[in-house]
Each structure stands twice: as structure tokens, then as C-alpha cells.
Design an enzyme around this catalytic site. Structure first.
Site, PDB file in Angstrom:
ATOM      1  N   GLU A 123       0.800  -1.219   0.000  1.00  0.00           N
ATOM      2  CA  GLU A 123       0.000   0.000   0.000  1.00  0.00           C
ATOM      3  C   GLU A 123       0.835   1.273   0.000  1.00  0.00           C
ATOM      4  O   GLU A 123       0.460   2.265  -0.632  1.00  0.00           O
ATOM      5  CB  GLU A 123      -0.976  -0.013   1.176  1.00  0.00           C
ATOM      6  CG  GLU A 123      -2.055  -1.104   1.071  1.00  0.00           C
ATOM      7  CD  GLU A 123      -1.559  -2.509   1.434  1.00  0.00           C
ATOM      8  OE1 GLU A 123      -0.440  -2.628   1.962  1.00  0.00           O
ATOM      9  OE2 GLU A 123      -2.297  -3.483   1.182  1.00  0.00           O
TER      10      GLU A 123
ATOM     11  N   HIS B  26     -11.356  -5.514   8.931  1.00  0.00           N
ATOM     12  CA  HIS B  26     -12.143  -5.246   7.720  1.00  0.00           C
ATOM     13  C   HIS B  26     -13.267  -4.239   7.949  1.00  0.00           C
ATOM     14  O   HIS B  26     -14.107  -4.057   7.072  1.00  0.00           O
ATOM     15  CB  HIS B  26     -12.740  -6.547   7.167  1.00  0.00           C
ATOM     16  CG  HIS B  26     -11.726  -7.450   6.536  1.00  0.00           C
ATOM     17  ND1 HIS B  26     -10.879  -8.241   7.272  1.00  0.00           N
ATOM     18  CD2 HIS B  26     -11.405  -7.682   5.237  1.00  0.00           C
ATOM     19  CE1 HIS B  26     -10.100  -8.940   6.453  1.00  0.00           C
ATOM     20  NE2 HIS B  26     -10.397  -8.611   5.223  1.00  0.00           N
TER      21      HIS B  26
ATOM     22  N   ASP C 272     -10.230  -0.472   4.801  1.00  0.00           N
ATOM     23  CA  ASP C 272      -9.767   0.608   5.667  1.00  0.00           C
ATOM     24  C   ASP C 272      -8.445   0.320   6.361  1.00  0.00           C
ATOM     25  O   ASP C 272      -7.475   1.065   6.252  1.00  0.00           O
ATOM     26  CB  ASP C 272     -10.853   0.922   6.708  1.00  0.00           C
ATOM     27  CG  ASP C 272     -11.725  -0.299   6.951  1.00  0.00           C
ATOM     28  OD1 ASP C 272     -11.190  -1.350   7.342  1.00  0.00           O
ATOM     29  OD2 ASP C 272     -12.948  -0.211   6.706  1.00  0.00           O
TER      30      ASP C 272
HETATM   31  C1  LIG Z   1      -1.903  -5.032   4.415  1.00  0.00           C
HETATM   32  C2  LIG Z   1      -2.961  -5.805   3.686  1.00  0.00           C
HETATM   33  N1  LIG Z   1      -3.324  -5.416   2.449  1.00  0.00           N
HETATM   34  C3  LIG Z   1      -4.314  -6.058   1.792  1.00  0.00           C
HETATM   35  C4  LIG Z   1      -4.955  -7.132   2.343  1.00  0.00           C
HETATM   36  C5  LIG Z   1      -6.123  -7.828   1.601  1.00  0.00           C
HETATM   37  N2  LIG Z   1      -5.728  -9.173   1.181  1.00  0.00           N
HETATM   38  C6  LIG Z   1      -6.015 -10.250   1.938  1.00  0.00           C
HETATM   39  S1  LIG Z   1      -5.348 -11.645   1.317  1.00  0.00           S
HETATM   40  C7  LIG Z   1      -4.696 -10.853  -0.008  1.00  0.00           C
HETATM   41  C8  LIG Z   1      -3.862 -11.605  -0.988  1.00  0.00           C
HETATM   42  C9  LIG Z   1      -2.686 -12.265  -0.325  1.00  0.00           C
HETATM   43  O1  LIG Z   1      -1.954 -13.048  -1.220  1.00  0.00           O
HETATM   44  P1  LIG Z   1      -0.778 -13.991  -0.733  1.00  0.00           P
HETATM   45  O2  LIG Z   1       0.140 -13.239   0.162  1.00  0.00           O
HETATM   46  O3  LIG Z   1      -0.180 -14.617  -1.925  1.00  0.00           O
HETATM   47  O4  LIG Z   1      -1.459 -15.070   0.199  1.00  0.00           O
HETATM   48  P2  LIG Z   1      -2.588 -16.133  -0.190  1.00  0.00           P
HETATM   49  O5  LIG Z   1      -3.905 -15.484   0.071  1.00  0.00           O
HETATM   50  O6  LIG Z   1      -2.381 -16.518  -1.599  1.00  0.00           O
HETATM   51  O7  LIG Z   1      -2.372 -17.271   0.752  1.00  0.00           O
HETATM   52  C10 LIG Z   1      -5.027  -9.488   0.038  1.00  0.00           C
HETATM   53  C11 LIG Z   1      -4.643  -8.498  -0.969  1.00  0.00           C
HETATM   54  C12 LIG Z   1      -4.539  -7.510   3.623  1.00  0.00           C
HETATM   55  N3  LIG Z   1      -5.091  -8.546   4.246  1.00  0.00           N
HETATM   56  N4  LIG Z   1      -3.550  -6.842   4.261  1.00  0.00           N
END
Ligand SMILES: Cc1ncc(C[n+]2csc(CCOP(=O)(O)OP(=O)(O)O)c2C)c(N)n1
Ligand SMILES: Cc1ncc(C[n+]2csc(CCOP(=O)(O)OP(=O)(O)O)c2C)c(N)n1
Ligand SMILES: [Mg+2]
Ligand SMILES: [Mg+2]
Lengths: 359, 367, 367, 359
Positions: C99, C168, C123
């Protein structure tokens, strides 16, 4: 790219050694003598400027000054390697780089003398404001580079950070965004081996900082940062590659911060004079001077002319900095938003009222 | 409370002003006592903080002090001066340059039973750690239903008035005070600096410990170790009958100056030093304002949405029928922190606070 | 204002509720007009936001939309649905997952003349970008004395009520509203969602665009493109004479419901929708409260140090002699956002707001 | 360490191939058959649990569920490689890992069913709460590991993150702190090739994610994440090294997320079924089953017994999850601070009053 291609070599790239002798390099040719002369002149001017700024600080004319002393080759050669339309993203340490970029020294020092935060017009010089929060400028650089790429403009971006700043999360995010977007940006890490009081050995266990590039699929170069010729050649090539669509690169310039972190710092608390002395012998300006003198590109008269020119600029700067800048308190409320809000207008009135009472 | 406070001239070169006297003193006497022994003397806030860290390190082996340049250098403000030398690199140490990393590792260490006290070098340089503070430090006790408490202290030198260039003078307390799960504390005197920091380190909850950096060189005559009121209490620093000035941190001294000046105008001003911004001591503040019927909140931070808004709103809720005039706020303007040469116009001054007092509808009420 | 609002049942599976109707509509008519043509129909807030992005991309080649999963997926809430397909990967694209990187690159792009509109997925996941927002986005115009303006929009789906697990459902507006240099805007209706987002994108200053995610599926009958009041104005959503409810975002609908319920208790409630949190429209709000003499501020965010404190404090300053009772605040409790199964108890409800209204000292004043 | 030592090999480490045949590796021996049987049993149980959780989600019993389907080898083998006193730092995706750690499945699902944020006692299992903000757990893991090291305890830490999360600044800061402090922590990157809808190719241009380790002077290993034997061997060695003072390591496990990101996601919008099909053939559970059957370590009866046991656990879980959890609204105000404040006490009273009015 294969990992092998990404890995920097085992020794720093050097084109001119400590004694001012040329060194052959398989990948990089030495810049023309004309370029070397220009680098020399700019380094002499840069150093004289730096000394002047330090003196002004002692006289209380600057709020704070982070000296570039010892790092002139990195700052001058990297900036000289830039194209006219390229953008520069400096930190607080890059006063000499900004002067080299052609910015009025008084404008360069505006921030540091306690006047408004950025003294120059970033668009006019294609130079972002001096950046204090560490590594945050790397991401801006990537954004600007990528915007230029998306527009199809032939623009590359050069961003400076220190060895310490490579530890910040923002540096990582910038390296990664740059590689993924193939943004035309060159990260120049001035590894001066200290982050205030913290030595590189407590900052990173990487073989070299250039090795960080591998983890992003980006090219990393490890350069002798006190060799202006090498810095120029490598940065220039990297910028050209970037502009041509070759993606970003990380250039680590190994150098040394000769002075304390800033005038407010006391380096004696954390490092040995012996170490400083060692690096004094590796002086980047003297190195190039030796080469130019030895090769006859510079004679005593020219050397003195260069010094005199630098002296003159310093005198002019000194004179201009002696005048206290005129600041208008009412300007506090300008440029918070494009159009002042009613709310700020009321606060401005309050201050104006106070000032009129005082008067 | 064994402290009197005197305000020294503002210092523009922090690093050179710091002294190592307290450090040396404490080191000399280390062998004899488990706390720095009582020495009534003139002590700066910086020295008091240094002594508090030293005594905490000595009393509790789980206390760790770390951050940027806190080791050999002793911090850019010298608050950790001498600690690495006395307690070794395992108890007081430099980290790589990364604030989220600092707060995040502190969290992990606290999960393992440590009591980390970390330093953010300047207010604005704590922002990279904001997610760690907000999403983890503040919430972990709650998320685990009390199974993982985090006795972490984050020291944040904050505020302006030291001639610092941009990003070196932010007042960031409102970001933390709005985040449930954090305690937020700020001393206004050297004695409180010692006592509150000891309390903060001993506290089972995360504490954002805001240090008013322009007061680092303010002196007080006090006995070390000194203990003042409990951490969660506000204090009436000066009693008065006409109006309550509510202040904290650097503005306590300014409020006291204002009270002196106000006497000449015929106003008897009470000064409340909040000390603890979270939790808020409603009892002390409300009692004062109900007594005086007028209040002005003072802080350096931008006024809009600042901590003063909370104070004004809650004092009004609790004292509405006692108020002769609305609770006014004197804070920084709603602008990015200005350059050194203009900061005096931005920061609340005695005159500006007096002006606010004057606007408290005295004619109508006096009638 | 060509919009009426109806509140739909709260949705617990956001991703599946989003529709692509607006997207398809807009795509079909693309060739004919430079903006989505007028179609009076039932439009959700999500659709209105999607249309606003589409029209902005179409009207201004410097507009870029990027963030996490905003490309092929169209965002986890489908607000960017169809944009990558229509405008190509160069105008709407996914970034790596970082971010600070997203906001930082947006800043750099804006320096080069772009108008980036970036999405923070939720958020709490905007917190990693806090330093970029606070130290750069908010300050660059000021730092460069107007030479570098940053027309960046950061879209932040905020607030609770969707049954989301921890992190969330934060309401993070107070962090932004206290940061000078940022504008902060939040729509309460689908029509405002369209209009405010267009205004925000066209604005020369950085705008934190807070989207009340639980209202994404709230429908309004409106003509697209619709333009409502200018971005910096508050709006009286419902006139009344007895008390002013001041609300924004998701709480506008709740305030309107409360007004309906209050009628049964004999109170004629005025509802003001702030829309713009920064700058604050003193004129509209003050006029309303001076008329009614009573006010309650409502938001989901924790009350302590929340945005409501600023509203209460400034309204009191400006309306003191018109007030029959202190301005009260109804906000979330001062606790970390609770788990889904308890969030209904945390969030301001019609009943809780009515209780606050009842506490506005009616007996005394009515006498 | 020299850069060469840090670089991962060119192909993922594999000890058992797709067809269930042993593969010789110069550095790692295959775990004993007993261990393999245990891994198999745990994977079958883990998968059955995962299916059950997915079913519960469909029935509305869970608020959200991020499935581990396809990633059982990574999660099960890594956890089984841990010592009793080691700590585990999971993300939201590691339900199977947590069940494997021995945590009551209902406690594992507490967060995801919308009940209190963490259902288990972290100290009891030496397992941190499931972490949603990406990569933030890596820094906590380093802190805990380093605290243990400073205390002289023989404890190592295993932390999971995804491929996407490696892009976050916090991951970088964690890698660096770990290397600089020589903290006993092993970063297991489950590279399932997707971060919601974003494929690895848009996330990173690194040769492999394991190459990131080089930039920190840390060992990086690139492992076939669908080969439980390889994951077990590499993670176990890395944890042992870390505990013995050898510093941290990064282990990239190449695997695949078979289901959508969560039940709320629609993977059809961004990826081809053909890709999923390809990975279905690389199933980690079947792979180990083939080996065990071929080598006679497992027969049909034992296979059925394992399946039956998993089925039983799932049935028990289903039954227990059918009961709605009892939540007490007044608990909202507990555990915000160690001791409730007067301020929260008043808010608690307000809520209690409301609830009594309603009743
Ligand atoms: C700081 C942050 N930004 C965005 C998110 C929203 N988010 C949750 S899971 C995800 C994807 C994560 O991908 P990865 O690290 O490859 O793990 P996977 O879900 O594939 O196990 C996102 C963007 C979050 N949880 N935390
Ligand atoms: C985010 C952030 N944290 C801390 C600081 C305080 N600080 C200023 S310079 C500095 C050291 C930087 O070292 P390095 O990156 O090596 O650059 P150098 O000063 O050596 O040029 C620190 C810690 C800062 N400016 N920004
Ligand atoms: Mg350095
Ligand atoms: Mg993934």
C-alpha cells in the site's frame, strides 16, 4: 533474466584507481577526457559549496546541514550522467547533487536555512524536493518514471538513497514496483557506510547492497563510489538502458561520509578517526585530479582557474546568504490547498489581527 | 510532587545540548543500590528520562531499550546515553533503520515476555510503524481475549519549537489517542518525565510515551528517583478561580506562563496538566471546569480534529450548565508544520492563549 | 439532486453482491457520448462509483485507476468492474501488494501530470501507506509552495456492518481529517457517490474518498451522470425543527431512519449529511443547529477523539448561546472493532441515537 | 556467507516426484517412513478438515473461509518439522497448519465464524493469532525469535506468508532484522502463485522468491511445495540450524491454491480452469499416498482407517459447529486494557442499560 546476470561482480567496478591510474573494465569504457574535466570541475565546485554551507552553519545561517564531503564523486557523476529531461529525486544529503543539476545554491539551501521547505521549482529543474523521510522518495521516483513510460516519453529517473534507507520497507516496495512495471528508474545507493551512528555491519548482512537487486529480478551494480569515472559510466549506461525500456537498476556506490551526519552530530561518539583517515586517502576529487594532471588534461593554471571559479561562487553564495530571508507570516495559509478554505481564511485573519496588535 | 519547573530558552541544536551528567552519576552509584539514589538537584527532562530508563533496566531484566542510534550514540537527543555501555548490547541496542520493523519486533518480543521500550527518532518518523501500532500493538490483548498483553512503550519525541526542518516537529498524539487499546501519556515536567516513564514501562498495556522535545532541557529541582501522581491522573499545576487552562506536554509551561501574565489582566487562572491523554481523567478536569466555569484547551497540534476537540467536547458534555462560555481551543493552525523561521507564528503563544481567555464572554457573565 | 435513497438489507458476502449492470450499460454506449448517458434507473452506490470511474477515465486521459485486484477482478467490491477491459491495462491495472508503494507511486505519477485514483482494499489496509499519506501526499503542495499539486484520489472502503472479520471494518476518517492538506469526502447516497467521486477526481488537491462499504448495495433512483451539490457543501437531507442529527457516510441512512422513528416520539428531526469532512461546511451546519438548538453527531468510528469531537467542539463554539443542551455524540465504543457476531451492539443504532436525542434536556427547555 | 552459498538452486528441491517415486538430493535425505506416514495421516486429516470448513461456510456457519486446499504439504510438513517449544506464526490461510499443530478445530475456526478474534491460547500452543494484515506477522516472528535468542532459549520460530505478502515493506524489514540479529526464524513463503486475482508474474520479477534471501545475506531455499517430504526435510534443517545459532532462512514452497481466494471470491474471473487442472494432477496428498502404497508402508486397510479417522473428526467438528456460539455483549469492553478504565465502564453501563430495555 537469469540470476547470474543479475548478480553484481565480486569487486566494485573501478575505472580509475586511488592513485589516479586508469583501470580496464570488461564492461565499461572510461568517459572521454572532456567528461572527466567536467566532472572534476563540478566536484571542485561542489566541494567548495559544501565547505561554504558548513561554514554558514557554524555562523548560524543554516538550521542544519548534512554534508556531502567525501561523496562528491557519487553525487556529481550521477547527476552529470543524467539527460536533460530526466528527473532527479534527492534526499536531504544531496545538496551537491542539486547544485550540480544547476539549481541556484541559495534555492538548494532554502530548506536547510529554515526558510520554506523547498526552495526551487521542481518542474524547472526536474528535481523533486529534498526528501527527509527515509526511502519514501524511491517510490515517488518509480511513480514518476512509470508515468513517463506509460506516456511513451523518453525520460529516466535517478533517485538517491543511503545505505541506511535501504532497510526501510518503502525501498523494498519501490524496487519491486520498478521491476514489475519495468519503470525507467535507477536507484543510486550512496553507501557511505554509516546511518548516523549505525555502521553498515549493523544495517545489513548482504554480501553487498547491490545484491539486493537480485531479489527483484533487477540488475545490480557495485561501484567504487569515489571513482567519478566509474559512477558516471555505470549510471549513464543504466539510465540509457532504462530509457530504452530495459527496466530499472540498482547502483551501489561505495563511499564514505567524511563529516559527521550533520553539524548537530558528534561522530566522535561512535567512530574512529583512523577510519576517517583511511578514507581521506581515497579522496574522490584528488583521485581525478591526479589522473588529469598525469595525463596532461589539466595543468597548474587550469587547476587554479577551476579553484578560483569555485571560490567565486562560494563568495557569491556567502554574500547572498548573509541577508536574512524575508518571510511573510500570512504565507502560512497559502498552498495548503489549491484554493484557501474559509476555515483557513479565518485562521489567517486571526494571525493578521495578532500581528497588527503587536505592531 | 517534589518538582519545580523552570523553562529554559529554546534550544536549536538538540544534540549538542544534551548532557551525560545523569548518566555518569547513575553509573557511578550502580553497585550500591538497585535504583538511582536520591539526589536533590537540578535535573533536565532529558536527564530524568535517561534515569528512568536506567532504573527500569536495572530493576527488571525483561526491559529492553532499542531503536535507531540509541546504542553508542545514546540517541540523537541523548535520552539513552550511557545505557548500552552500562547494560550491554543485549539490553540496549541499535536496530536497522525501519520503524515498522522496530515496533513489530517489539511486539514479538513482548509476546515472549520482554518489556521493550523503543524510540522513534522523531514524531513524523513513527508514521511508517502506523499499521503495526494500530492493527497489532493496540489490538493484540483484545484479539486474544487477554491472553497476550503487550507491555511495550514507544517513546515519541514530539512537537515543535526547536527550529527543526520539516518532518521534525509534528504533534501526532491525536492519531494515537483515537486508537482504542493504546495508552497515551506525556510529561510536562522533569519529575513527571521520570515517574510517568517508570509507570509506562511497568504498565501491562502498550503506552505511547510522547516526549515534548522542546522541553528536554527544561530543568526541575527534584529528587531522583521521584514518583509523582499515578499515570492515569491529571494534576492541577496551579489553582485558580476564573478559568481553567487545560494543557499537556510542552504547553504546560506555556499555560503556566499565561497564568502569570493573566494575573496582570485580573484573571485568576487554573492550569490543569493532563499527563495522561488516554485514559482521560474526567474527574479532575470536570471538577476544575465546574469550579471555574470557563475553559481553554491548549496544544501544539493542528486544531482541527486534534486532541483538544475531544477535551472540549467531553468537558462540554459534562459541564454544560456550569459553562459561562464555550470551551475554546488554542492549537496550531490547520496547516502542515511550517519552516523554523515561521514556527513562532504557528505555535500557541502566551498572547494567543490570553486572547482566547479574553474571548470567554466576561462582560456578559460578569454582569 | 435527482436521487432518492433506499436502504437494502445488509450484505455479508460483498463480492457476490456486486453487479456489472452499470458497467455493461456504460460500455454499450461508449461510442456515442463522452459521458455515460442519462438513464433514470435504480442504481446502487457500487454502480454509481463504477460509473464515475468509467466516465472520468473516458473524459480525461490523465486519469489512472490502480491498486490491488482492481484489474481483471474489478476489485473485491467490484467497484472497478470492467474498467481494465474497457480502458486497457495501461489505464486500469493491478499493482504488487504494497500500500505504501501504491500511494507512493501515485504521488510520483501525479508529479508527472497524472490523476491517479487508487484503491485501498479495506480501511485497515490503508495503514501501511500512512507515512506516504501524511508526510508526502498531504504536504507536497505546501512544501513546494504550490509548484507541485497532487490530484490524487485514495478510495477507502470503510466502516462495518458487513460481517467482516477483524481489520475489515475500521472507520479511519479521523486520522485523515486531522491531517492538514488532505480533503476528506464521503458519500451517503448513490447520487453523491457518483458526483463526489467525479469532483474528487477533478479536484487539484489530494482527496481521501471514504466509501461506506455497507451501503455499496444501497439503491437510489437517479439519472447517470448525476451532479449534486459541490464537493465542499453539507446538505440538509431532511428538514426538521427540534434537533439536528449530523451524520455522514453509512450513518446518513441510519440518521434518516432515526428521524422517522423520532416522529413517533414527537420530535421533528433535521438530518444534515456532511459529505465533506474536510473542508467542513460550517455555514450549513451552524445554521441548522442555531435553528434547532440541539444537535447529535453520529458516526461509526470510536467516539473518543473521533471526528464527532471536532464537530461537537466547533458547533458548540459557534452556537453556544443557541444550544439548549450540550452537543452529544453517538459513535462506536472505544474498543477495537469487535467480531461480526457482536458488531450490532457496537455500531450506532436507531435506538441508541434516539436515546441520545432523549438526553437533550427537553423537560427543562420545554418548560 | 558468499553470494554463491546464499543462492538457491536452479530447480525446486524435490525428494518425492509427482508419481510418488523417491528422488535423490545431494543435500537432503528423505524423512523416515514413520515420518512420511505421519505426514500422510495429517494431510488427509487436514484436507478433510478443510473440506468441512468449506461446507460449513456454504451453510452460513462461517463468515469467511480461505481454503488450504492444494497447500497441505506446505502447511502440514512445515508444522510437523517444528519442535515442541518452537513458535508458529500463521496467516488467515493456515487453518490446516493450526489444526496440525494440535489446536482444537473449533478454536481454529473461532475467528472465521465471526466469533472472537482469536479462538485459542497462543501460549498453550506456541502459536500466534491468525494474522490478516499481510506480512505484519513476519516482524512479530522475528521479535519473538530474537527475544528467545537473547534469553538463550533453544527456540526457533516458523512464520508463514504468501507470495503476495512478500511485496509488503514489512516482509523486507523482517528479513533484514532477522539476518542482522541472526534471529532463529524460518520464513516459509507459500508461493501458491496467486494473491487473490494477481498472478506471481505481476507480483515479482525475481528468478524465484527464494532469491530474495540473497539481499539479506540469508539462506534461501526453493522447494517443491507439493512434496511433503521435501518441505519437511528443508524446514526441519532450517529450524535446527536457526536454533543452533545459524541465523534465519527463507524457504519458498512452490504450490498452488486450488480453490478461490476465499468462499467470497470468484476465481473464474481471473484464471483458467486448465491451470487448476494441471495442478490437480500434482496433488500433494496423492503423491505421498502413491509412495507409501508402492513401498508397502500403507495398504488399503490402513488407507481406509486414515480416511475414517479424518471423517470422524470432521463429523465431530460439524456437530460442534452447528451450535451457535454464545457471545456476551458486555465482553466488548473486556481486554481493551488489562484493567477496564472508568471511561469504558460507563460505555459498558450504557450498553447494559440498552439491553435491559430491550429485554
Ligand atoms: C496489508 C494488507 N493489504 C491487503 C490485504 C487484503 N488481502 C487479503 S489476502 C490478499 C492476498 C494475499 O496473497 P498472498 O500473500 O499470496 O497469500 P494467499 O492469500 O495466496 O495465501 C489481500 C490483498 C490484507 N489482508 N492486508
Ligand atoms: C523514516 C525516517 N526515519 C528516521 C529518520 C531519521 N534519520 C535521518 S537521516 C538518518 C540516517 C540515514 O542514513 P543513510 O540512509 O545511510 O543516509 P546518510 O545520512 O548516510 O546519507 C536517520 C535515521 C528519517 N529521516 N526518516
Ligand atoms: Mg549512510
Ligand atoms: Mg498467494
Amino acid at each position: 533474466m537469469s540470476p547470474g546476470e543479475l548478480l553484481p561482480g565480486s569487486a566494485p567496478i573501478q575505472l580509475v584507481d586511488q592513485d589516479g591510474r586508469r583501470v580496464a573494465d570488461p564492461a565499461y569504457g572510461c568517459p572521454d577526457t572532456g567528461v572527466l574535466l567536467d566532472l572534476y570541475r563540478s566536484m571542485v565546485a561542489g566541494r567548495r559549496f559544501d565547505r561554504q554551507a558548513t561554514a554558514l552553519t557554524r555562523q548560524g545561517r543554516l538550521a542544519v546541514y548534512p554534508s556531502s564531503s567525501g561523496q562528491e564523486a557519487c553525487q556529481v557523476a550521477a547527476v552529470r550522467a543524467m539527460g536533460e529531461l530526466d528527473w532527479l529525486f534527492p534526499t536531504y544529503r544531496e545538496s551537491v547533487a542539486l547544485v550540480t543539476r544547476g539549481i541556484d545554491p541559495v534555492e538548494v539551501l532554502t530548506l536547510l536555512r529554515g526558510d520554506w521547505h523547498c526552495g526551487y521549482d521542481p518542474h524547472a529543474y526536474r528535481a523533486a524536493p529534498q526528501c527527509t523521510p527515509l526511502a519514501t522518495n524511491t517510490v515517488h521516483a518509480v511513480g514518476l518514471a512509470d508515468a513517463a513510460r506509460r506516456k511513451g516519453d523518453q525520460v529516466a529517473v535517478l533517485v538517491f538513497i543511503g545505505d541506511g534507507a535501504t532497510s526501510e520497507g518503502d525501498a523494498h516496495e519501490a524496487f519491486n514496483f520498478a521491476a514489475v512495471f519495468a519503470a525507467p528508474v535507477v536507484f543510486v545507493v550512496q553507501n557511505n557506510q554509516w546511518a548516523i551512528s549505525v555502521p553498515l555491519s549493523k544495517q545489513s548482512k548482504a554480501p553487498t547492497l547491490a545484491h539486493k537487486a537480485v531479489g527483484y529480478g533487477m540488475r545490480g551494480h557495485h561501484v567504487d563510489g569515489n571513482d567519478a569515472a566509474a559512477v558516471y559510466a555505470v549510471v549513464r549506461q543504466a539510465l540509457d538502458d532504462a530509457r530504452a525500456g530495459g527496466g530499472p537498476a540498482l547502483v551501489e556506490c561505495l563511499t564514505y561520509r567524511m563529516d559527521a551526519h550533520t553539524n548537530a552530530d558528534d561522530a566522535g561518539r561512535y567512530r574512529d578517526e583512523a577510519e576517517v583517515e583511511l578514507w581521506r586517502q581515497r579522496d574522490p576529487v584528488e583521485r581525478l585530479e591526479r589522473l588529469l594532471l598525469a595525463e596532461g588534461a589539466l595543468d597548474e593554471a587550469a587547476r587554479e582557474a577551476v579553484a578560483a571559479e569555485a571560490e567565486e561562487s562560494a563568495a557569491a553564495l556567502r554574500a547572498r546568504m548573509n541577508a536574512e530571508p524575508e518571510l511573510t507570516p500570512g504565507d502560512l495559509f497559502e498552498h495548503v490547498y489549491a484554493k484557501p478554505t474559509a476555515h483557513l481564511h479565518r485562521q489567517a485573519e486571526l494571525l493578521a489581527h495578532e500581528l497588527s496588535e503587536e505592531a | 510532587m517534589a518538582a519545580t519547573t523552570s523553562v529554559t530558552k529554546k534550544a536549536t541544536t538538540p544534540a549538542t545540548k544534551a548532557t551525560t551528567k545523569a548518566a555518569t552519576k547513575a553509573a557511578e552509584t550502580k553497585a550500591e543500590a538497585s535504583v538511582t539514589p536520591a539526589v536533590r538537584t537540578s535535573v533536565t527532562m532529558a536527564q530524568a528520562l535517561n534515569a528512568a530508563l536506567r532504573d527500569a533496566l536495572r530493576d527488571d531484566p525483561s526491559v529492553l531499550v532499542f531503536g535507531e542510534d540509541v546504542g553508542k550514540l545514546g540517541g540523537v537527543f541523548r535520552i539513552t546515553d550511557g545505557l548500552a555501555a552500562e547494560f550491554g548490547d543485549d539490553r540496549c541496542f541499535d536496530t536497522p533503520l525501519a520503524e515498522a520493523g522496530i515496533v513489530g519486533t517489539a511486539i514479538g518480543m513482548a509476546m515472549y515476555g520482554m518489556r521493550p521500550v523503543v524510540e522513534m527518532q522523531f514524531d513524523a518518523f513513527a508514521y511508517p510503524a502506523f499499521e503495526q501500532v494500530t492493527s497489532h500493538l493496540a489490538k493484540l490483548r483484545n484479539r486474544t481475549r487477554g491472553r497476550l498483553g503487550l507491555p511495550v512503550v514507544i517513546r515519541v519525541p514530539y512537537g515543535g519549537g526547536i527550529g527543526g526542518v520539516e518532518h521534525h516537529s509534528d504533534s501526532s498524539e491525536a492519531y494515537y489517542t483515537h486508537t482504542p487499546g493504546l495508552k497515551v501519556v506525556t510529561p510536562g515536567t522533569p519529575a513527571d518525565a521520570y515517574s510517568l516513564l517508570r509507570d509506562a514501562i511497568a504498565d501491562p498495556d502498550p503506552v505511547i510515551f510522547m516526549e515534548p522535545k522542546r522541553r528536554y532541557w527544561t530543568k526541575g529541582d527534584l529528587d531522583l528517583p521521584v514518583r509523582t501522581e499515578p499515570m492515569d491522573r491529571a494534576v492541577v499545576r496551579r489553582p485558580g478561580t476564573d478559568v481553567t487552562l487545560i494543557a499537556y506536554g510542552a504547553m504546560v509551561a506555556t499555560a503556566l506562563e499565561t497564568a502569570d501574565a493573566a494575573r496582570e489582566e485580573g484573571w485568576d487562572v487554573e492550569v490543569v496538566d493532563l499527563r495522561s491523554l488516554v485514559p482521560f481523567d474526567d474527574e479532575t478536569v470536570t471538577a476544575s471546569v465546574r469550579r471555574t466555569g470557563r475553559a481553554v484547551v491548549v496544544h501544539e497540534a493542528s486544531t482541527f480534529g486534534g486532541y483538544g476537540a475531544e477535551v472540549a467536547a467531553r468537558v462540554t458534555e459534562q459541564c454544560f450548565h456550569f459553562l459561562e462560555a464555550p470551551v475554546l481551543r488554542v492549537g496550531g493552525f490547520d496547516i502542515p508544520y511550517p519552516p523554523p523561521k515561521l514556527e513562532e507564528h504557528h505555535l500557541p503563544s502566551v498572547d494567543r492563549i490570553l486572547d482566547a481567555v479574553a474571548r470567554l464572554q466576561w462582560e456578559e457573565a460578569g454582569a
